[in-house]
Design a protein around this motif. Structure first.
Motif, PDB file in Angstrom:
ATOM      1  N   ASP A 188      16.754  -6.429  -3.916  1.00  0.00           N
ATOM      2  CA  ASP A 188      16.432  -6.832  -2.545  1.00  0.00           C
ATOM      3  C   ASP A 188      14.931  -7.021  -2.353  1.00  0.00           C
ATOM      4  OD1 ASP A 188      17.720  -7.350   0.108  1.00  0.00           O
ATOM      5  OD2 ASP A 188      16.203  -5.889   0.712  1.00  0.00           O
ATOM      6  N   THR A 189      14.130  -6.215  -3.033  1.00  0.00           N
ATOM      7  CA  THR A 189      12.682  -6.417  -2.974  1.00  0.00           C
ATOM      8  C   THR A 189      12.320  -7.785  -3.540  1.00  0.00           C
ATOM      9  OG1 THR A 189      12.252  -4.049  -3.172  1.00  0.00           O
ATOM     10  CG2 THR A 189      10.448  -5.530  -3.749  1.00  0.00           C
ATOM     11  N   GLN A 190      12.972  -8.160  -4.631  1.00  0.00           N
ATOM     12  CA  GLN A 190      12.680  -9.455  -5.235  1.00  0.00           C
ATOM     13  C   GLN A 190      13.153 -10.612  -4.360  1.00  0.00           C
ATOM     14  OE1 GLN A 190      13.739  -9.531  -9.453  1.00  0.00           O
ATOM     15  NE2 GLN A 190      13.331  -7.333  -9.582  1.00  0.00           N
ATOM     16  N   ARG A 191      14.103 -10.343  -3.476  1.00  0.00           N
ATOM     17  CA  ARG A 191      14.493 -11.359  -2.485  1.00  0.00           C
ATOM     18  C   ARG A 191      13.497 -11.453  -1.351  1.00  0.00           C
ATOM     19  NH1 ARG A 191      16.801 -11.535   2.579  1.00  0.00           N
ATOM     20  NH2 ARG A 191      16.956  -9.253   2.670  1.00  0.00           N
ATOM     21  N   VAL A 192      13.049 -10.293  -0.853  1.00  0.00           N
ATOM     22  CA  VAL A 192      12.243 -10.251   0.365  1.00  0.00           C
ATOM     23  C   VAL A 192      10.757 -10.490   0.092  1.00  0.00           C
ATOM     24  CG1 VAL A 192      11.510  -8.780   2.282  1.00  0.00           C
ATOM     25  CG2 VAL A 192      13.886  -8.739   1.527  1.00  0.00           C
ATOM     26  N   LEU A 193      10.230  -9.859  -0.960  1.00  0.00           N
ATOM     27  CA  LEU A 193       8.785  -9.890  -1.209  1.00  0.00           C
ATOM     28  C   LEU A 193       8.196 -11.295  -1.303  1.00  0.00           C
ATOM     29  CD1 LEU A 193       6.034  -8.610  -2.067  1.00  0.00           C
ATOM     30  CD2 LEU A 193       6.949  -8.473  -4.387  1.00  0.00           C
ATOM     31  N   PRO A 194       8.724 -12.188  -2.147  1.00  0.00           N
ATOM     32  CA  PRO A 194       8.097 -13.511  -2.239  1.00  0.00           C
ATOM     33  C   PRO A 194       8.093 -14.265  -0.920  1.00  0.00           C
ATOM     34  CG  PRO A 194       9.566 -13.133  -4.102  1.00  0.00           C
ATOM     35  CD  PRO A 194       9.834 -12.033  -3.111  1.00  0.00           C
ATOM     36  N   GLY A 195       9.184 -14.172  -0.157  1.00  0.00           N
ATOM     37  CA  GLY A 195       9.248 -14.875   1.117  1.00  0.00           C
ATOM     38  C   GLY A 195       8.279 -14.332   2.143  1.00  0.00           C
ATOM     39  N   VAL A 196       8.168 -13.013   2.211  1.00  0.00           N
ATOM     40  CA  VAL A 196       7.243 -12.401   3.162  1.00  0.00           C
ATOM     41  C   VAL A 196       5.805 -12.795   2.841  1.00  0.00           C
ATOM     42  CG1 VAL A 196       6.221 -10.204   3.861  1.00  0.00           C
ATOM     43  CG2 VAL A 196       8.706 -10.464   3.845  1.00  0.00           C
ATOM     44  N   VAL A 197       5.414 -12.672   1.581  1.00  0.00           N
ATOM     45  CA  VAL A 197       4.042 -13.016   1.194  1.00  0.00           C
ATOM     46  C   VAL A 197       3.768 -14.493   1.459  1.00  0.00           C
ATOM     47  CG1 VAL A 197       2.449 -13.195  -0.748  1.00  0.00           C
ATOM     48  CG2 VAL A 197       3.866 -11.148  -0.479  1.00  0.00           C
ATOM     49  N   ALA A 198       4.736 -15.346   1.117  1.00  0.00           N
ATOM     50  CA  ALA A 198       4.564 -16.774   1.380  1.00  0.00           C
ATOM     51  C   ALA A 198       4.478 -17.061   2.871  1.00  0.00           C
ATOM     52  CB  ALA A 198       5.713 -17.559   0.752  1.00  0.00           C
ATOM     53  N   GLY A 199       5.245 -16.333   3.683  1.00  0.00           N
ATOM     54  CA  GLY A 199       5.203 -16.537   5.131  1.00  0.00           C
ATOM     55  C   GLY A 199       3.878 -16.128   5.735  1.00  0.00           C
ATOM     56  N   VAL A 200       3.366 -14.955   5.322  1.00  0.00           N
ATOM     57  CA  VAL A 200       2.057 -14.503   5.811  1.00  0.00           C
ATOM     58  C   VAL A 200       0.980 -15.508   5.417  1.00  0.00           C
ATOM     59  CG1 VAL A 200       0.274 -12.741   5.562  1.00  0.00           C
ATOM     60  CG2 VAL A 200       2.662 -12.053   5.826  1.00  0.00           C
TER      61      VAL A 200
END
Length: 733
Positions: free
Chosen positions: A127-139
């Motif tokens: 789940d971290t590998q799902r969430v982390l890239p998207g969050v960083v890209a969004g910020v």
């Protein structure tokens, strides 16, 4: 909205509420908007606020404002977008940045920088590998598109955040004193103008749905409640607002974030002359099928609401048109003390706005310590096997340097533009972000954003103070004087007495510490219901401290760059490993008590660092926090590209890995040693020379197993760098 709250609405209105009225009360009385479970505790920030003439606008507005001198004022605030970021990582994080930027805009300021505090589950968890890239890209995607530098923050991994990441975003803006704006709607006859993006179905009910959600396997069904951002529209909106402010066309202004039109109209009306008439048919829609309840609750982004005198409406519209910003008069201010809304010729809302905006329910929730707290505090790290020789110490240094929380975050920060606008003086991975405000004088501001959920789990009162202490210390390490505080308080369900006890103790600890240090809380955010099922996250107060730097040209960074400079350790080291990175990384252990809080020592250390930097005595400063002296040396050596020869006083393990607070490592300019010693003696700050800068390795000597002073280990910088930089890319890609 529960049955009791519904009956109260009926009592206020003297009748059954319409569906539109029910929509307004449901979002305005939600936990996110009304602070109904936290308000009784948050009052301490005002009751215990230190007296200062630097606070120009305090809590209760969109963001606090402080005086930094020379006629300049700064506004800053941090807020959460945790639940949306779990459901839809990119848009959740992106709109979190967009929302906090609009809070700063609504105070009349130009946004000048952002920061973020991110927390995820284990780095290798699916789940971290799902969430982390998207969050960083969004910020990064939203902030970069706005042209705002991201100057710092933190990225933390812990199993308690799996399924409930924390995404806290901070923005800071600058203005002159006379440019401050307020969220008020005074003057009957003044026009109410909605401007910015069109209103659509995205984010409907977000304040009431996502802010009180706990996550399970059905959470992805909540995707429609996540807002969708358009940073290019927001960039135009920023420039449009600043021109409107320059021409003094705005009487009052409010951004549309959580609860959308419901929030903007009720809060503006309640803070003004108390009345407003709104024609919902006039609201420009992206989707013509929206019902009035959906229009009221939509959280479509990039929207603002302004109160404008009739004689200035035409000029207001001209400026909006030039910036290609849609703008529509949707109502006017009245003196009726009623918020009245019509839709297709019918009155669908007729309420006293103050009852929705300011008179929501207030709960004194039951409090009791978590049942496992005693056992947790008794399970001290003393039973854990410690490294006993040089090879084991060396291995531990490398383990920590390459662990998820202490490893290089370059994979994250390289996606953020740190230097756009040209005023960034320091940015991650430095102690704090530093931004120039005035070119001629060098006046600047420093910001740090810190938290430690493990410390707060072990002792909420001390944990909140330790988060404040670290941010305070980081700001002072740049040479800036700490001035004010914002906070984002991330906790589990307020309906859990254990969680509410943690929250109450953390707020009390933070309020007491701010009072002692003389720095007021200017505002912030509470995020409850951060848990998966019935399991809450570690209580995580994230604290932002703002400081003023008289001349950023005299700042000091963390890098060891002066070959031959003396390395000194400031502050007292004690045997403190409760909640430490060493126990967490090596053993997966959490127990004992966190480091002892020493606010007097923090203030003394800060005064020494600020004075020594102003006098040019230091070539490098790096605070000691997670990972202790070991990690401080690793980061300072790698940042500057020079090694160090260190001779450890006392027990090598304790000296290297203890997380005692109120400490910093400094590199002293040749000839400055005596003056630094005098400053430390005057302030009561312990100081010891522990080494010298130079070489291409970290060479550490100290007391060996037989008690004799000997070389303990050497780690080439190339090996340190490889350990420090390999972790995150291997998990994130």
């Amino acid at each position: 909205m529960n049955d009791e709250e519904y009956q109260r609405v009926r009592h206020i209105l003297g009748r059954r509420p319409t569906s539109a009225e029910l929509a307004i009360y449901s979002v305005m009385w939600s936990e996110h908007c009304s602070y109904k479970s936290s308000k009784v505790h948050l009052r301490q920030f005002g009751d215990k606020a230190p007296k200062t003439d630097k606070l120009l606008v305090g809590m209760g507005e969109n963001a606090g404002v402080v005086d930094i001198g020379q006629g300049w004022a700064v506004t800053f605030k941090v807020e959460s977008h945790n639940h949306p970021s779990y459901v839809e990582p990119y848009q959740g994080a992106a709109t979190g940045v967009g929302g906090i930027v609009r809070d700063i805009m609504s105070m009349g300021a130009r946004p000048i920088a952002v920061m973020d505090s991110l927390r995820f589950g284990p780095a290798d968890a699916p789940d971290t590998q799902r969430v982390l890239p998207g969050v960083v890209a969004g910020v990064g995607g939203y902030g970069n598109s706005l042209g705002l530098p991201n100057i710092g923050g933190e990225t933390v991994f812990d199993a308690c955040y799996e399924g409930n990441p924390l995404v806290n975003a901070l923005c800071v803006g600058v203005m002159k004193h006379e440019d401050i704006k307020r969220a008020v709607a005074p003057g009957p006859g003044n026009q109410v103008i909605l401007f910015g993006a069109l209103t659509g179905p995205d984010g409907i009910g977000g304040a009431s749905v996502l802010a009180s959600a706990t996550f399970d396997e059905e959470s992805h069904a909540k995707r429609p409640s996540v807002q969708v951002g358009d940073p290019f529209m927001e960039k135009l909106l920023i420039e449009c607002c600043l021109e409107l402010f320059r021409e003094d066309l705005v009487v009052g202004i409010q951004d549309l974030g959580a609860a959308g039109v419901s929030c903007a109209t009720t809060e503006l009306a309640a803070a003004g002359t108390g009345g407003m008439h709104v024609d919902l048919d006039a609201v420009p829609l992206r989707d013509a099928t929206l019902r009035p309840e959906e229009i009221l609750m939509s959280e479509s982004q990039e929207r603002m609401m302004a109160v404008v005198s009739p004689d200035k409406v035409d000029r207001f519209m001209e400026i909006c048109a030039r910036w290609e910003i849609p703008a529509t008069v949707i109502g006017q201010v009245t003196d009726t003390r009623r918020l009245v809304m019509t839709w297709r010729g019918e009155t669908i809302v007729d309420i006293p706005p103050v009852t929705a905006a300011d008179e929501g329910p207030v709960y004194e929730r039951p409090l009791e310590p978590p049942k496992d707290l005693g056992a947790l505090q008794s399970d001290t790290p003393g039973r854990l096997t410690r490294p006993s020789n040089g090879d084991e110490l060396r291995r531990t240094v490398l383990w920590l340097a390459g662990s998820p929380n202490l490893a290089s975050k370059t994979w994250v920060t390289s996606q953020y533009d740190r230097y756009v606008l040209g005023n960034t003086v320091l940015a991650m991975p430095e102690n704090a972000g530093l931004v120039r405000i005035d070119d001629e004088s060098g006046l600047g501001i420093a910001l740090s954003l810190d938290g430690n959920g493990r410390y707060t789990r072990l002792d909420p009162y001390a944990g909140a103070q330790l988060a404040l202490s670290e941010a305070y210390r980081n700001v002072a390490a740049t040479g800036a004087r700490p001035l004010a505080v914002t906070n984002c308080l991330n906790f589990g369900s307020p309906e859990d007495p254990g969680v509410m006890w943690q929250f109450a103790r953390a707020v009390e600890g933070l309020a007491d510490a701010c009072q002692y240090l003389g720095i007021p809380v200017t505002g912030g955010n509470v995020s409850f219901y951060n848990q998966t099922g019935t399991t809450p996250i570690n209580p995580t107060p994230v604290i932002g401290v703002l400081g003023v730097h008289d001349d950023v040209r005299r700042r000091v960074n963390m890098a060891l760059t002066s070959d031959g400079a003396t390395i000194a350790l400031l502050g007292e080291t004690r045997e403190e490993f409760g909640g430490s990175e060493w126990a967490h990384v090596v053993y997966g252990h959490l127990g004992g008590l966190p480091p002892l809080v020493d606010l007097k020592a923090e203030a003394a250390l800060a005064s020494v660092m600020v004075t020594a930097i102003r006098e040019g005595l230091l070539t490098a400063v790096h605070d000691l926090s997670d990972g202790g002296l070991s990690q401080t040396l690793v980061e300072a050596c790698l940042r500057g590209g020079l090694g160090a020869r260190i001779s450890l006083p006392g027990d090598p393990f304790v000296t290297l890995f203890s997380e005692s607070v109120a400490r910093a490592m400094v590199a002293v300019r040749p000839g400055g040693e005596a003056r630094l010693a005098a400053l430390c003696e005057s302030a009561g700050v312990p100081v010891s020379q522990i080494g010298v800068v130079g070489g291409d390795s970290l060479n550490v000597s100290g007391r060996g197993p037989d008690g004799d002073q000997q070389e303990l280990f050497t780690i080439p910088l190339v090996e340190l760098r490889e350990a420090n930089e390999r972790m995150l890319p291997s998990y994130a890609n």
